[in-house]
Design an enzyme around this catalytic site. Structure first.
Site, PDB file in Angstrom:
ATOM      1  CD  GLU A  52      -0.251  -1.695   2.960  1.00 41.19           C
ATOM      2  OE1 GLU A  52       0.448  -2.404   2.213  1.00 41.19           O
ATOM      3  OE2 GLU A  52      -0.717  -2.099   4.041  1.00 41.19           O
ATOM      4  CG  ASP A 202      14.295 -41.273  -5.284  1.00 40.14           C
ATOM      5  OD1 ASP A 202      14.563 -42.480  -5.347  1.00 40.14           O
ATOM      6  OD2 ASP A 202      13.263 -40.824  -4.767  1.00 40.14           O
ATOM      7  NE  ARG A 209      12.697 -31.424 -13.682  1.00 44.41           N
ATOM      8  CZ  ARG A 209      12.715 -32.010 -12.485  1.00 44.41           C
ATOM      9  NH1 ARG A 209      13.317 -31.434 -11.468  1.00 44.41           N
ATOM     10  NH2 ARG A 209      12.126 -33.181 -12.287  1.00 44.41           N
ATOM     11  N   GLY A 303      12.091 -39.184   2.515  1.00 43.24           N
ATOM     12  CA  GLY A 303      11.326 -40.407   2.288  1.00 43.24           C
ATOM     13  C   GLY A 303      10.557 -40.815   3.540  1.00 43.24           C
ATOM     14  CB  ALA A 304       9.402 -44.173   4.551  1.00 44.83           C
ATOM     15  CB  SER A 309      11.017 -37.541  11.776  1.00 48.98           C
ATOM     16  OG  SER A 309      11.205 -36.753  10.628  1.00 48.98           O
TER      17      SER A 309
HETATM   18  C1  AOF Z   1       4.936  -6.535   4.472  1.00 48.26           C
HETATM   19  N1  AOF Z   1       4.430  -6.099   3.281  1.00 48.26           N
HETATM   20  O1  AOF Z   1       2.888  -5.111   2.031  1.00 48.26           O
HETATM   21  C2  AOF Z   1       2.515  -5.311   4.354  1.00 48.26           C
HETATM   22  C3  AOF Z   1       3.015  -5.779   5.603  1.00 48.26           C
HETATM   23  O2  AOF Z   1       9.311  -5.084   8.978  1.00 48.26           O
HETATM   24  P1  AOF Z   1       8.355  -4.466   8.037  1.00 48.26           P
HETATM   25  O3  AOF Z   1       8.317  -2.960   8.163  1.00 48.26           O
HETATM   26  O4  AOF Z   1       8.517  -4.898   6.595  1.00 48.26           O
HETATM   27  O5  AOF Z   1       6.894  -4.910   8.519  1.00 48.26           O
HETATM   28  C4  AOF Z   1       6.445  -6.223   8.340  1.00 48.26           C
HETATM   29  C5  AOF Z   1       5.046  -6.315   8.926  1.00 48.26           C
HETATM   30  O6  AOF Z   1       4.188  -5.348   8.329  1.00 48.26           O
HETATM   31  C6  AOF Z   1       4.371  -7.638   8.655  1.00 48.26           C
HETATM   32  O7  AOF Z   1       4.642  -8.547   9.684  1.00 48.26           O
HETATM   33  C7  AOF Z   1       2.892  -7.288   8.643  1.00 48.26           C
HETATM   34  O8  AOF Z   1       2.421  -7.281   9.978  1.00 48.26           O
HETATM   35  C8  AOF Z   1       2.857  -5.847   8.170  1.00 48.26           C
HETATM   36  N2  AOF Z   1       2.333  -5.646   6.769  1.00 48.26           N
HETATM   37  N3  AOF Z   1       4.244  -6.363   5.588  1.00 48.26           N
HETATM   38  O9  AOF Z   1       6.019  -7.089   4.519  1.00 48.26           O
HETATM   39  C9  AOF Z   1       3.264  -5.502   3.158  1.00 48.26           C
HETATM   40  N4  AOF Z   1       1.325  -4.710   4.255  1.00 48.26           N
HETATM   41 ZN    ZN Z   2       2.652  -1.677   6.133  1.00 49.80          ZN
END
Ligand code: AOF
Ligand code: ZN
Length: 325
Positions: A52, A202, A209, A303-304, A309
Site C-alpha cells: 500500500e 533418487d 521445471r 522419504g518414509a 519424523s
Molecule cells: C509486508 N508487506 O505489504 C505489508 C506488511 O518489517 P516491516 O516494516 O517490513 O513490517 C512487516 C510487517 O508489516 C508484517 O509482519 C505485517 O504485519 C505488516 N504488513 N508487511 O512485509 C506488506 N502490508
Molecule cells: Zn505496512
C-alpha cells in the site's frame, strides 16, 4: 461491483512476491475509482516498501474522497523495517480502505484498523477472508505457531508401494501429476525438504521445471552426518547454491569443506533422540540473516523416515498423497 473482485486482484498481485518476501506476508494493493483500477502495487521483497505504501508513493495524481484502497492484509500501524502504512494512507487523503484479513500477529492484529478509524477513514472488511488466509498460510503459521506451514507430499502406487522391493526407485506419478506437483506444490512453498536417503536413492533435482514461471524453492537436505554424495544433482552446478544441507554439530569437516566448495550451504542443528530438534530447525529457517530472508512454508517430499519424523512430532498442516496407476 462488489469488493471481492478487487481483493482477488490484490491476491494475484501479492503472489508475484512469492520467493522474495521471506518471512513477510504476500501483499497486493489496488486503488479504485468508480469501479476502475487506477493503480496497483505489491510487496516486492523482504525489507522493501509495503504494497500500500508503494502504491501511494508512486501514484502522483490527487486522491479523491470516493477513491477506495484495497489491500489483502490489514495495513500496518507500526514502525518495522519500514514506516507505518496507516500514516501514508492518512497523509494522502484516502477516505475508504477495504482489507482482506486482519494481521495474524497477536501484537499488531486490529491495531491498523483502529488507527485508520481513529483518523476518520472508513474501513470495510474482512472481504474474501478465507482466500486471503490461504494465500498467507505460511505467514500466519509463522506468526501464530512460530514455524513454517508444513505440507507432506508422497506418492504411492495403487498397491501402496513407494519403492521397489529392493528399495530402488520406482516411477509412480504420471507426467501430468508431476507438472501439477511442480506448479501447485513446489511452486507454492518456499522450501522443499528431503532426508538424505532420498538424495542417495533418487538423486532428485528438487526444482520447478516444465517451463513454469514459478520460482524454485530453497532445497533442504536433512543429513546429520554428511552422507550426501558430493556429485548428487542438488549439490552440483547451478543447483548447489540453492541447496542447504542440515548436519549436526561436529560432523566431518572434510566433507563439509567439499560441499561448501561446490556452493552448498551448510547449517548445523542439534539432534535430539536421533532426530533433528524441530524448534532449532525452525529458528534457523525462519530467522533472516544476510541475504537469507527466511521461509514461511516447507514441502516435505520424503522419504518414509522423514515423513514419519514430521508426523511423530505433529509438525504437519496438510498432506498430499498422489496415487499412481
Ligand atoms: C509486508 N508487506 O505489504 C505489508 C506488511 O518489517 P516491516 O516494516 O517490513 O513490517 C512487516 C510487517 O508489516 C508484517 O509482519 C505485517 O504485519 C505488516 N504488513 N508487511 O512485509 C506488506 N502490508
Ligand atoms: Zn505496512
Amino acid at each position: 461491483m462488489g469488493h471481492s473482485v478487487f481483493i482477488h486482484r490484490c491476491l494475484e498481485l501479492a503472489e508475484q512476491g512469492r520467493g522474495r518476501v521471506g518471512t513477510n506476508p504476500l501483499v497486493g494493493a489496488v486503488l479504485v475509482r468508480e469501479g476502475k483500477i487506477l493503480a496497483e502495487a505489491f510487496h516486492e521483497g523482504f525489507g522493501k516498501a509495503h504494497a500500500e505504501r508503494r502504491l501511494l508513493e508512486n501514484f502522483d495524481q490527487k486522491i479523491s474522497s470516493d477513491d477506495v484502497l484495497y489491500v489483502n492484509l490489514e495495513p500496518c500501524c507500526h514502525l518495522g523495517k519500514t514506516p507505518a502504512c496507516t500514516d501514508i494512507i492518512r497523509e494522502r487523503g484516502v477516505k475508504h480502505v477495504v482489507f482482506g484479513m486482519v494481521d495474524p500477529d497477536p501484537l499488531v492484529s486490529g491495531k491498523g484498523i483502529a488507527c485508520l478509524l481513529k483518523a476518520g477513514i472508513r474501513v470495510t472488511g474482512p472481504v474474501a477472508r478465507t482466500r486471503c488466509e490461504w494465500l498467507n498460510r505460511g505467514f500466519i503459521s509463522l506468526r501464530t505457531q512460530g514455524r513454517p506451514w508444513v505440507t507432506l507430499r508422497s506418492a504411492r502406487t495403487k498397491d501402496r508401494a513407494i519403492a521397489r522391493p529392493d528399495g530402488s526407485p520406482l516411477k509412480i506419478t504420471s507426467g501430468e501429476q508431476d507438472r501439477w506437483t511442480h506448479q501447485w506444490l513446489r511452486g507454492q512453498h518456499d522450501a522443499i525438504l528431503v532426508g538424505v536417503q532420498t538424495v542417495i536413492t533418487d538423486d532428485p533435482q528438487l526444482t520447478t521445471r516444465f517451463g513454469l514461471a514459478v520460482p524454485s524453492p530453497l532445497r533442504i537436505v536433512l543429513d546429520p552426518h554428511f552422507r550426501i554424495p558430493p556429485a548428487s544433482r542438488v549439490a552440483s552446478g547451478a543447483l548447489a547454491s540453492g541447496t542447504w544441507v542440515i548436519a549436526t554439530f561436529g560432523s566431518d569437516p572434510g566433507k563439509r569443506k567439499a560441499l561448501e566448495e561446490r556452493g552448498v550451504r551448510i547449517a548445523e542443528v542439534p539432534l535430539m533422540g536421533g532426530q533433528f530438534d524441530f524448534p532449532s530447525l525452525w529458528r534457523l529457517l525462519t530467522t533472516p540473516a544476510g541475504h537469507f530472508h527466511g521461509i514461511a512454508s516447507v514441502l516435505v517430499e520424503g522419504g518414509a523416515k522423514t515423513w514419519q519424523s514430521f508426523r511423530d512430532a505433529g509438525v504437519m498442516d496438510a498432506e498430499v498423497i498422489l496415487t499412481g496407476r
